[in-house]
Design an enzyme around this catalytic site. Structure first.
Site, mmCIF file in Angstrom:
data_model
loop_
_atom_site.group_PDB
_atom_site.id
_atom_site.type_symbol
_atom_site.label_atom_id
_atom_site.label_comp_id
_atom_site.label_asym_id
_atom_site.label_seq_id
_atom_site.Cartn_x
_atom_site.Cartn_y
_atom_site.Cartn_z
ATOM 1 N N CYS A 27 0.903 -1.167 0.000
ATOM 2 C CA CYS A 27 0.000 0.000 0.000
ATOM 3 C C CYS A 27 0.935 1.209 0.000
ATOM 4 C CB CYS A 27 -0.891 0.001 1.231
ATOM 5 S SG CYS A 27 -1.919 -1.469 1.392
ATOM 6 N N ALA A 63 1.407 4.321 -1.776
ATOM 7 C CA ALA A 63 1.299 5.762 -2.031
ATOM 8 C C ALA A 63 1.081 6.541 -0.729
ATOM 9 C CB ALA A 63 0.145 6.022 -2.996
ATOM 10 N N PRO A 64 1.664 7.730 -0.596
ATOM 11 C CA PRO A 64 2.425 8.489 -1.594
ATOM 12 C C PRO A 64 3.905 8.117 -1.711
ATOM 13 C CG PRO A 64 2.162 9.788 0.389
ATOM 14 C CD PRO A 64 1.427 8.512 0.641
ATOM 15 N N ASP A 115 -5.185 -4.043 -6.619
ATOM 16 C CA ASP A 115 -5.752 -4.247 -5.283
ATOM 17 C C ASP A 115 -4.906 -5.299 -4.567
ATOM 18 O OD1 ASP A 115 -7.258 -4.962 -3.083
ATOM 19 O OD2 ASP A 115 -9.164 -4.950 -4.161
ATOM 20 N N ASP A 127 1.274 -1.471 4.863
ATOM 21 C CA ASP A 127 0.965 -0.209 5.568
ATOM 22 C C ASP A 127 -0.475 0.143 5.184
ATOM 23 O OD1 ASP A 127 1.495 2.059 7.089
ATOM 24 O OD2 ASP A 127 2.214 3.196 5.368
ATOM 25 N N CYS A 150 -1.690 3.787 10.968
ATOM 26 C CA CYS A 150 -1.595 5.021 11.759
ATOM 27 C C CYS A 150 -2.887 5.150 12.566
ATOM 28 C CB CYS A 150 -1.298 6.237 10.892
ATOM 29 S SG CYS A 150 -2.439 6.490 9.533
HETATM 30 C C1 LIG Z 1 -1.604 4.590 4.772
HETATM 31 S S1 LIG Z 1 -1.526 4.890 3.062
HETATM 32 C C2 LIG Z 1 0.090 4.297 2.706
HETATM 33 C C3 LIG Z 1 1.178 5.265 3.020
HETATM 34 C C4 LIG Z 1 2.509 4.864 2.408
HETATM 35 N N1 LIG Z 1 2.903 3.530 2.813
HETATM 36 C C5 LIG Z 1 3.607 5.823 2.746
HETATM 37 O O1 LIG Z 1 4.407 5.574 3.657
HETATM 38 O O2 LIG Z 1 3.695 6.870 2.078
HETATM 39 C C6 LIG Z 1 -2.522 3.629 2.426
HETATM 40 C C7 LIG Z 1 -2.502 3.489 0.917
HETATM 41 O O3 LIG Z 1 -3.164 2.265 0.612
HETATM 42 C C8 LIG Z 1 -3.811 2.410 -0.633
HETATM 43 N N2 LIG Z 1 -4.819 1.335 -0.684
HETATM 44 C C9 LIG Z 1 -6.062 1.294 -0.162
HETATM 45 N N3 LIG Z 1 -6.646 0.102 -0.397
HETATM 46 C C10 LIG Z 1 -5.735 -0.637 -1.091
HETATM 47 C C11 LIG Z 1 -5.742 -1.935 -1.631
HETATM 48 N N4 LIG Z 1 -6.809 -2.730 -1.497
HETATM 49 N N5 LIG Z 1 -4.664 -2.356 -2.315
HETATM 50 C C12 LIG Z 1 -3.564 -1.550 -2.461
HETATM 51 N N6 LIG Z 1 -3.514 -0.308 -1.972
HETATM 52 C C13 LIG Z 1 -4.575 0.151 -1.275
HETATM 53 C C14 LIG Z 1 -4.360 3.811 -0.603
HETATM 54 O O4 LIG Z 1 -4.579 4.274 -1.923
HETATM 55 C C15 LIG Z 1 -3.240 4.550 0.128
HETATM 56 O O5 LIG Z 1 -2.367 5.131 -0.805
#
Ligand SMILES: C[S@@+](CC[C@H](N)C(=O)[O-])C[C@H]1O[C@@H](n2cnc3c(N)ncnc32)[C@H](O)[C@@H]1O
Length: 437
Positions: free
Chosen positions: A254, A256-257, A303, A322, A375
């Site tokens: 997961c 982004a960003p 996903d 994350d 978080c």
């Molecule tokens: C908490 S943020 C991650 C922060 C990132 N690890 C960082 O340190 O910059 C969670 C991310 O998970 C993504 N996300 C949500 N559901 C997801 C899924 N089913 N599969 C992959 N990514 C997912 C969101 O788009 C978001 O960017």
């Protein structure tokens, strides 16, 4: 574009309406083309941000103060008038704007809405607030949270709940992560000093530096070359915990960003990183961040709970999960969470997190390690999540984190509470896959 678009108070009203009507987060709105292309001076842009962020932070304190001064509650369709009144209260009480200007400018907004009936009401209510001579410092502001959230924090954290809520109401510090492969933290602190940017070394996290006052990133020496990144100290723990080895295939599930992807690539020179995110637009942020630090990774859109969409069949040595979470540990940074979250979100987030964990675990090599982080401060997303996962995966073994001096030991994993050593609230649990598959 109209004249209204250059009025910072009007813009704050629109930002909050997008939040309450459409569930749009402040960050998404501030990053949107609409906001970015408004004809606002820098000062007015900062004011509309301050009004929007501040109103979210104190909404649950200001709303009862307003209700006490209304003869009858406003109708649901007049939510815009309620927000205007709350913005007025925020200016009078928190920003201590000159009373005359705050009242006049707020009344003006009701006219712009073409709800002339609301002008008299707004004028009367705000004048009453001025007459009542309320002092912000004397108001008990700890409980600036929705009722259900206060209850959950109290139920789960007991004696610590007050401290958690106080911390979640603060303005967050701007924290930097130094790429210590390029320069030492002491050297970077000297560079900041030479630019008259006041900063100090973080007391627990060796790569973290906290600024006394936030600055634009462009003012940070070497930011464009990846010498430093903006990242809370609690988030900087992830890379060290994952203990990557040269040649490892690593998945950031997961990503982004890209804060933790960037850190992994800077800390471990010889890894092959796949950075996955469900959102293509958010993955653009990862691309920009990796370009800035000059490190390559394979970016995957998909996903995490459905590996068939993106997995190439080669398993990983290390995985960082994350997950998307309630963000209840970072409300000082994202006070709109207080308005956006619903009680029912916690269990649906926990179930999404479990789906991701279940889908990702088989992609880890035997002997490999998975770091789970959120978080959040809520147990269903954290230690209870990991307890459930360990129970149904006999080949998962927890690696204890008791030797660390940050955060608090939980039944499983470790929790940093918001504000501890001036960090965001964060949860980590580290699991190893046994030889069995
Ligand atoms: C908490 S943020 C991650 C922060 C990132 N690890 C960082 O340190 O910059 C969670 C991310 O998970 C993504 N996300 C949500 N559901 C997801 C899924 N089913 N599969 C992959 N990514 C997912 C969101 O788009 C978001 O960017």
């Amino acid at each position: 574009m109209t004249m209204l678009d250059s009025n910072p108070r009007w813009i704050a009203l629109q930002v909050i309406l997008k939040l309450v009507d459409r569930g749009r987060s402040l960050d998404d709105t501030f990053a949107s083309e609409w906001f970015q292309t408004l004809p606002l001076s820098k000062r007015d842009q900062a004011m509309s941000r301050e009004l929007s962020i501040g109103l979210c932070r104190w909404y649950f304190i200001l709303q009862p103060l307003l209700n006490q001064r209304l003869q009858k509650p406003l109708r649901a369709r007049d939510q815009d008038v309620e927000i205007i009144l709350l913005l007025g209260l925020y200016q009078l009480l928190v920003m201590e704007t000159d009373a005359h200007a705050a009242v006049n400018e707020t009344v003006k907004l009701t006219r712009l809405l073409k709800k002339n009936w609301a002008s008299g009401l707004t004028n009367a209510v705000l004048r009453k607030v001025v007459r009542d001579d309320l002092r912000w410092q004397e108001i008990d502001r700890v409980m600036a949270y929705p009722e259900w959230m206060q209850q959950l924090i109290r139920d789960e954290w007991g004696d610590l709940s007050q401290q958690i809520m106080v911390a979640g109401n603060q303005r967050p510090p701007m924290t930097l992560r130094i790429d210590s492969r390029q320069q030492s933290r002491d050297d970077y602190l000297k560079q900041l000093e030479s630019k008259q940017i006041e900063a100090s070394a973080h007391e627990l996290i060796s790569t973290a530096v906290q600024l006394k006052t936030p600055v634009e990133v462009a003012a940070l020496p070497g930011f464009d070359r990846g010498l430093v990144s903006v990242q809370d100290a609690a988030a900087q723990i992830a890379a060290e915990l994952l203990q990557c080895e040269p040649g490892n295939r690593v998945l950031d599930a997961c990503a982004a960003p890209g804060g933790k992807s960037s850190q992994l690539l800077q800390q471990y020179a010889d890894i092959h990183l796949d950075a996955l995110d469900i959102s293509e637009t958010r993955l653009d942020r990862v691309r920009e961040n990796l370009q800035r630090i000059g490190k390559p990774a394979r970016l995957l859109v998909g996903d995490a709970a459905v590996p068939e969409q993106w997995f190439d069949g080669k398993r990983y040595d290390r995985v960082l999960v994350d997950t998307p979470c309630s963000a209840s540990g970072v409300m000082r940074r994202h006070p709109d969470i207080k308005l956006l979250r619903r009680e029912s979100d916690i269990m649906s987030l926990a179930s999404r997190q479990r789906d991701i964990l279940d889908a990702i675990w088989p992609l880890l090599k035997p002997g490999g390690m998975m770091l789970y982080s959120t978080c959040s401060i809520f147990k269903n997303e954290n230690e209870k999540q990991i307890a459930g996962f360990l129970q149904s995966n006999v080949n998962a073994e927890e690696i204890g984190l008791s030797s660390f001096n940050w955060g608090n030991a939980c039944v499983h994993g470790r929790q940093i509470l918001p504000g501890e050593s001036n960090m965001d609230g964060f949860y980590y649990a580290l699991l190893r896959k046994s030889g069995l598959d």
